[in-house]
Design a protein around this motif. Structure first.
Motif, PDB file in Angstrom:
ATOM      1  N   ILE A 120       0.988  -1.196  -0.121  1.00 40.07           N
ATOM      2  CA  ILE A 120      -0.128  -0.145  -0.058  1.00 40.07           C
ATOM      3  C   ILE A 120       0.935   1.362  -0.116  1.00 40.07           C
ATOM      4  N   LEU A 121       0.588   1.946  -0.993  1.00 37.51           N
ATOM      5  CA  LEU A 121       1.398   3.284  -1.204  1.00 37.51           C
ATOM      6  C   LEU A 121       0.582   4.608  -0.530  1.00 37.51           C
ATOM      7  N   LEU A 122       1.479   5.441   0.106  1.00 44.17           N
ATOM      8  CA  LEU A 122       0.851   6.574   0.407  1.00 44.17           C
ATOM      9  C   LEU A 122       1.065   7.525  -0.714  1.00 44.17           C
ATOM     10  N   GLU A 123       0.470   8.592  -0.639  1.00 49.28           N
ATOM     11  CA  GLU A 123       0.227   9.581  -1.754  1.00 49.28           C
ATOM     12  C   GLU A 123       1.726  10.145  -2.141  1.00 49.28           C
ATOM     13  N   ASP A 124       2.994  10.089  -1.342  1.00 51.84           N
ATOM     14  CA  ASP A 124       3.839  10.721  -1.512  1.00 51.84           C
ATOM     15  C   ASP A 124       4.940   9.619  -2.169  1.00 51.84           C
ATOM     16  N   GLY A 125       4.357   8.211  -2.124  1.00 53.74           N
ATOM     17  CA  GLY A 125       5.206   7.242  -2.680  1.00 53.74           C
ATOM     18  C   GLY A 125       5.849   6.424  -1.646  1.00 53.74           C
ATOM     19  N   ARG A 126       5.532   6.801  -0.293  1.00 54.72           N
ATOM     20  CA  ARG A 126       6.398   5.864   0.709  1.00 54.72           C
ATOM     21  C   ARG A 126       5.309   4.561   0.602  1.00 54.72           C
ATOM     22  N   VAL A 127       6.108   3.664   1.304  1.00 56.11           N
ATOM     23  CA  VAL A 127       5.512   2.223   1.419  1.00 56.11           C
ATOM     24  C   VAL A 127       4.842   2.354   2.922  1.00 56.11           C
ATOM     25  N   ALA A 128       3.382   1.970   3.024  1.00 53.70           N
ATOM     26  CA  ALA A 128       2.799   2.266   4.404  1.00 53.70           C
ATOM     27  C   ALA A 128       2.948   0.534   5.008  1.00 53.70           C
ATOM     28  N   VAL A 129       2.318  -0.372   4.035  1.00 52.49           N
ATOM     29  CA  VAL A 129       2.187  -1.889   4.312  1.00 52.49           C
ATOM     30  C   VAL A 129       2.800  -2.604   3.022  1.00 52.49           C
ATOM     31  N   GLU A 130       3.501  -3.721   3.731  1.00 50.27           N
ATOM     32  CA  GLU A 130       4.071  -4.403   2.617  1.00 50.27           C
ATOM     33  C   GLU A 130       3.423  -5.939   2.758  1.00 50.27           C
ATOM     34  N   ALA A 131       3.384  -6.586   1.907  1.00 47.73           N
ATOM     35  CA  ALA A 131       2.770  -7.922   1.926  1.00 47.73           C
ATOM     36  C   ALA A 131       3.514  -9.030   0.850  1.00 47.73           C
ATOM     37  N   LYS A 132       3.521 -10.386   1.439  1.00 51.76           N
ATOM     38  CA  LYS A 132       3.956 -11.341   0.746  1.00 51.76           C
ATOM     39  C   LYS A 132       2.911 -12.634   0.876  1.00 51.76           C
ATOM     40  N   GLY A 133       2.639 -12.825  -0.179  1.00 48.67           N
ATOM     41  CA  GLY A 133       1.597 -14.042  -0.174  1.00 48.67           C
ATOM     42  C   GLY A 133       1.691 -15.669  -0.899  1.00 48.67           C
ATOM     43  N   ARG A 134       0.984 -16.455  -0.632  1.00 50.71           N
ATOM     44  CA  ARG A 134       1.306 -17.603  -1.364  1.00 50.71           C
ATOM     45  C   ARG A 134      -0.065 -18.234  -1.586  1.00 50.71           C
ATOM     46  N   TYR A 135      -0.556 -18.568  -2.957  1.00 50.61           N
ATOM     47  CA  TYR A 135      -1.841 -18.789  -3.319  1.00 50.61           C
ATOM     48  C   TYR A 135      -2.002 -19.965  -4.121  1.00 50.61           C
ATOM     49  N   VAL A 136      -3.024 -20.788  -3.880  1.00 51.14           N
ATOM     50  CA  VAL A 136      -3.292 -22.189  -4.853  1.00 51.14           C
ATOM     51  C   VAL A 136      -4.372 -21.440  -6.072  1.00 51.14           C
ATOM     52  N   ARG A 137      -3.876 -21.605  -7.136  1.00 44.60           N
ATOM     53  CA  ARG A 137      -4.827 -21.196  -8.542  1.00 44.60           C
ATOM     54  C   ARG A 137      -5.931 -22.123  -8.604  1.00 44.60           C
ATOM     55  N   MET A 138      -7.080 -21.667  -8.675  1.00 48.21           N
ATOM     56  CA  MET A 138      -8.356 -22.487  -8.838  1.00 48.21           C
ATOM     57  C   MET A 138      -9.372 -21.758  -9.697  1.00 48.21           C
ATOM     58  N   PRO A 139     -10.230 -22.593 -10.526  1.00 49.42           N
ATOM     59  CA  PRO A 139     -11.311 -21.920 -11.049  1.00 49.42           C
ATOM     60  C   PRO A 139     -12.549 -21.687 -10.086  1.00 49.42           C
ATOM     61  N   ALA A 140     -13.292 -20.680 -10.512  1.00 49.59           N
ATOM     62  CA  ALA A 140     -14.166 -20.457  -9.414  1.00 49.59           C
ATOM     63  C   ALA A 140     -15.376 -21.390  -9.243  1.00 49.59           C
ATOM     64  N   GLU A 141     -15.362 -22.083  -9.994  1.00 58.39           N
ATOM     65  CA  GLU A 141     -16.403 -23.370  -9.767  1.00 58.39           C
ATOM     66  C   GLU A 141     -16.030 -24.279  -8.754  1.00 58.39           C
ATOM     67  N   LYS A 142     -14.655 -24.416  -8.380  1.00 57.52           N
ATOM     68  CA  LYS A 142     -14.157 -25.204  -7.375  1.00 57.52           C
ATOM     69  C   LYS A 142     -13.741 -24.505  -6.020  1.00 57.52           C
ATOM     70  N   ILE A 143     -14.282 -23.128  -6.095  1.00 59.14           N
ATOM     71  CA  ILE A 143     -14.330 -22.345  -4.809  1.00 59.14           C
ATOM     72  C   ILE A 143     -15.670 -22.346  -4.471  1.00 59.14           C
ATOM     73  N   THR A 144     -16.482 -22.119  -5.223  1.00 56.41           N
ATOM     74  CA  THR A 144     -18.069 -21.569  -4.679  1.00 56.41           C
ATOM     75  C   THR A 144     -19.038 -22.396  -5.906  1.00 56.41           C
ATOM     76  N   ASP A 145     -20.285 -22.602  -5.089  1.00 56.33           N
ATOM     77  CA  ASP A 145     -21.170 -23.083  -6.135  1.00 56.33           C
ATOM     78  C   ASP A 145     -21.962 -21.960  -6.537  1.00 56.33           C
ATOM     79  N   ALA A 146     -21.830 -20.851  -6.343  1.00 60.83           N
ATOM     80  CA  ALA A 146     -22.440 -19.591  -6.887  1.00 60.83           C
ATOM     81  C   ALA A 146     -21.961 -19.319  -8.466  1.00 60.83           C
ATOM     82  N   SER A 147     -22.902 -19.060  -9.272  1.00 55.72           N
ATOM     83  CA  SER A 147     -22.413 -18.793 -10.587  1.00 55.72           C
ATOM     84  C   SER A 147     -21.765 -17.456 -10.532  1.00 55.72           C
ATOM     85  N   PRO A 148     -21.067 -16.914 -11.843  1.00 60.99           N
ATOM     86  CA  PRO A 148     -20.648 -15.412 -11.975  1.00 60.99           C
ATOM     87  C   PRO A 148     -21.675 -14.658 -11.748  1.00 60.99           C
TER      88      PRO A 148
END
Length: 166
Positions: A120-148
Motif C-alpha cells: 500500500i503506497l501513500l500519496e508521497d510514494g512511501r510504503v505504508a504496508v508490505e505483503a507477501k503471499g502464497r496462493y493456490v490457483r483455482m477456477p471459480a467453480e471449485k471455490i463456490t457453488d455460486a455462478s458468476p
C-alpha cells in the motif's frame, strides 16, 4: 513515474474488498498496469478505522490479500487465487481521508501455486504496508457453488483510469 493502465478487471457484488453493492465494503477497483503489476484503488470509510483517522490493519491486510491474489489475472484472466499464506509488515499508518492505492506483482508461478508481493503506497510514494503471499490457483467453480451471475462478477461502470502516477 506515470504508469499506463492496460485493463480494468471485474468486481463482484458483495465481497468485502471488491463488492460494488456492499454498503460497508471497500469497493476496490482493480487495473492491470504496465510492468506486469496490478493496481487496486479504493476510498475507505469511517467504518474501516481502527484509531480515528487510521485504516484498520485488518482492512489493509484484506486489501493486500485481494490485490496479491488477483495478480494472477495479469497472465491468467480466468484463474482465482485462494490464500494459503500471507505475511505483512506495517511501516506507516494508512490515513482514512484519502484514496488508497495497493500495487502487486507475481514473484513465482508454478503449475498449482503462485507467490506475489505488493504494498500500500501513500500519496508521497512511501510504503505504508508490505505483503507477501502464497496462493493456490483455482477456477471459480471449485471455490463456490455460486455462478458468476449470482456473485455479480462483471465489469462495473465508473472508475476508469488511463494512467497512474507511481
Amino acid at each position: 513515474m506515470k504508469r499506463e493502465i492496460l485493463k480494468k478487471f471485474n468486481n463482484s457484488k458483495l465481497c468485502l474488498v471488491c463488492g460494488m453493492e456492499n454498503e460497508l465494503g471497500l469497493k476496490a477497483r482493480f487495473y492491470a498496469m504496465d510492468h506486469d503489476e496490478i493496481l487496486a484503488v479504493c476510498m475507505p470509510m469511517e467504518e474501516h478505522q481502527s484509531y480515528p483517522g487510521r485504516l484498520h490493519g485488518g482492512i489493509s491486510a484484506a486489501l493486500l490479500d485481494e490485490t496479491l491474489g488477483r495478480a494472477i489475472n495479469l497472465t491468467e484472466p480466468d484463474a482465482f487465487g485462494v490464500t494459503i499464506g500471507l505475511n505483512l509488515t506495517y511501516r506507516l499508518p494508512v490515513p482514512l481521508d484519502r484514496e488508497i492505492h495497493a500495487v502487486a506483482r507475481i514473484t513465482k508461478n508454478t503449475h498449482r501455486i503462485f507467490e506475489a508481493e505488493g504494498e500500500i503506497l501513500l500519496e508521497d510514494g512511501r510504503v505504508a504496508v508490505e505483503a507477501k503471499g502464497r496462493y493456490v490457483r483455482m477456477p471459480a467453480e471449485k471455490i463456490t457453488d455460486a455462478s458468476p451471475e449470482e456473485m455479480g462478477y462483471h465489469l462495473y461502470e465508473g472508475g476508469d483510469l488511463k494512467e497512474f502516477d507511481l
